[in-house]
Design a protein around this motif. Sequence first.
Motif, short mmCIF file in Angstrom:
data_model
loop_
_atom_site.label_atom_id
_atom_site.label_comp_id
_atom_site.label_asym_id
_atom_site.label_seq_id
_atom_site.Cartn_x
_atom_site.Cartn_y
_atom_site.Cartn_z
N ALA A 38 0.84 -1.20 0.00
CA ALA A 38 0.00 0.00 0.00
C ALA A 38 0.87 1.24 0.00
O ALA A 38 0.58 2.22 -0.69
N GLU A 39 1.96 1.21 0.77
CA GLU A 39 2.80 2.39 0.89
C GLU A 39 3.41 2.76 -0.46
O GLU A 39 3.50 3.94 -0.82
N ILE A 40 3.82 1.73 -1.21
CA ILE A 40 4.40 1.99 -2.53
C ILE A 40 3.38 2.66 -3.44
O ILE A 40 3.70 3.51 -4.26
N LEU A 41 2.11 2.26 -3.27
CA LEU A 41 1.07 2.75 -4.20
C LEU A 41 0.39 4.04 -3.75
O LEU A 41 -0.38 4.63 -4.51
N LEU A 42 0.69 4.49 -2.50
CA LEU A 42 0.00 5.69 -1.99
C LEU A 42 0.23 6.90 -2.89
O LEU A 42 -0.70 7.64 -3.20
N HIS A 43 1.48 7.10 -3.29
CA HIS A 43 1.80 8.27 -4.12
C HIS A 43 1.11 8.19 -5.47
O HIS A 43 0.59 9.18 -5.97
N PRO A 51 -3.11 7.34 8.65
CA PRO A 51 -2.46 8.63 8.96
C PRO A 51 -1.41 9.01 7.92
O PRO A 51 -1.20 10.20 7.65
N GLN A 52 -0.78 7.99 7.33
CA GLN A 52 0.23 8.25 6.30
C GLN A 52 -0.40 8.97 5.10
O GLN A 52 0.13 9.95 4.61
N LEU A 53 -1.54 8.44 4.67
CA LEU A 53 -2.22 9.04 3.52
C LEU A 53 -2.67 10.46 3.85
O LEU A 53 -2.54 11.37 3.03
N ARG A 54 -3.17 10.64 5.10
CA ARG A 54 -3.58 11.99 5.52
C ARG A 54 -2.40 12.95 5.49
O ARG A 54 -2.50 14.07 5.02
N ALA A 55 -1.24 12.46 5.96
CA ALA A 55 -0.04 13.30 5.99
C ALA A 55 0.38 13.70 4.56
O ALA A 55 0.70 14.86 4.30
N GLY A 109 -1.98 16.28 3.24
CA GLY A 109 -1.70 17.57 3.87
C GLY A 109 -0.50 18.24 3.23
O GLY A 109 -0.52 19.43 2.90
N LEU A 110 0.55 17.45 3.01
CA LEU A 110 1.78 17.95 2.41
C LEU A 110 1.50 18.50 1.02
O LEU A 110 1.95 19.57 0.63
N ARG A 111 0.71 17.72 0.29
CA ARG A 111 0.36 18.08 -1.07
C ARG A 111 -0.38 19.42 -1.13
O ARG A 111 -0.14 20.24 -2.00
N GLN A 112 -1.30 19.63 -0.13
CA GLN A 112 -2.05 20.89 -0.11
C GLN A 112 -1.17 22.05 0.32
O GLN A 112 -1.34 23.18 -0.11
N ALA A 113 -0.18 21.75 1.19
CA ALA A 113 0.65 22.81 1.75
C ALA A 113 1.68 23.31 0.73
O ALA A 113 2.08 24.47 0.76
N MET A 114 2.11 22.42 -0.17
CA MET A 114 3.21 22.75 -1.10
C MET A 114 2.97 24.00 -1.93
O MET A 114 3.84 24.87 -2.00
N PRO A 115 1.80 24.14 -2.59
CA PRO A 115 1.62 25.33 -3.43
C PRO A 115 1.56 26.62 -2.62
O PRO A 115 1.85 27.69 -3.14
#
Length: 255
Positions: free
Chosen positions: A6-11, A38-42, A45-51
């Motif tokens: 799952a972790e490999i496919l999250l991105h 929580p990993q997916l949530r993180a 969150g990161l994705r939204q914060a980047m721009p």
Amino acid sequence: MNCSEAEILLHALLDGELDAGNAREVEVHVENCARCAPQLRAYRGLRQAMPIAQLHFAAPASLRRRIEQAFPAPRPRATTRRSMLRGFVMGAAVSTAMAASLVVAVFRTDQEQRVLGDVVSAHVRSLQAEHLTDVRTSDQHTVKPWFNGKVDIAPPVVDLTAKGFMLLGGRLDYIDGQNVPSIVYRRRTHVINLFVMQGAAAEACEPRLQTVLGFNIQCWTANGLELFAISDINAQELREFAEKFEAALRPANET
Ligand SMILES: [Zn+2]
């Protein structure tokens, strides 16, 4: 599906690169997993914060001057342009090679992925390193025996120059952990590598045309061998190459 899968496919899930079936599997796992949720949530969150974040940094003029001083004086224009173009070509080839050594596609099996990834990497390497051929000759009767003792299989070598595919020579390459002969052809300015494998590659060999990182790959089976043709020529021409090769292999057509 387990956590490491799952972790490999999250991105890939976040980037919308998964097909519906795989996306559903990841989502179902994440929903019921205390570690992955929580990993997916993180990541989200990161994705939204980047721009929003101020990631752009303007270098001071003093740095620019120091960098410019560190370079030699510009050379005559023709040379500069040529070396610049060469730089672009090399850059493109290197990025392609790097991309090829990463994940080819998440849907393919490990074996397919490894073989196809290696095929693309070997093809790109052959183009960039001035190491296209180990034996350079358009004589099929020189290329074939050159492989004797170097590999366990006797690769079929046919001259298709009269059919529009010029035989350039042969090369020893390394794919999926084994030495693999490549027969090298040219169509106009385009190179075709024909890798000849046996056994383990069978799973990755699909009779349909596949496209990996912009390269067309046509695989077919002949005389118990798997033949992988790869090139940047268009799909139709690559199929034509495979057909001409196949036809030339048939004893009736031998002259
Ligand atoms: Zn999990």
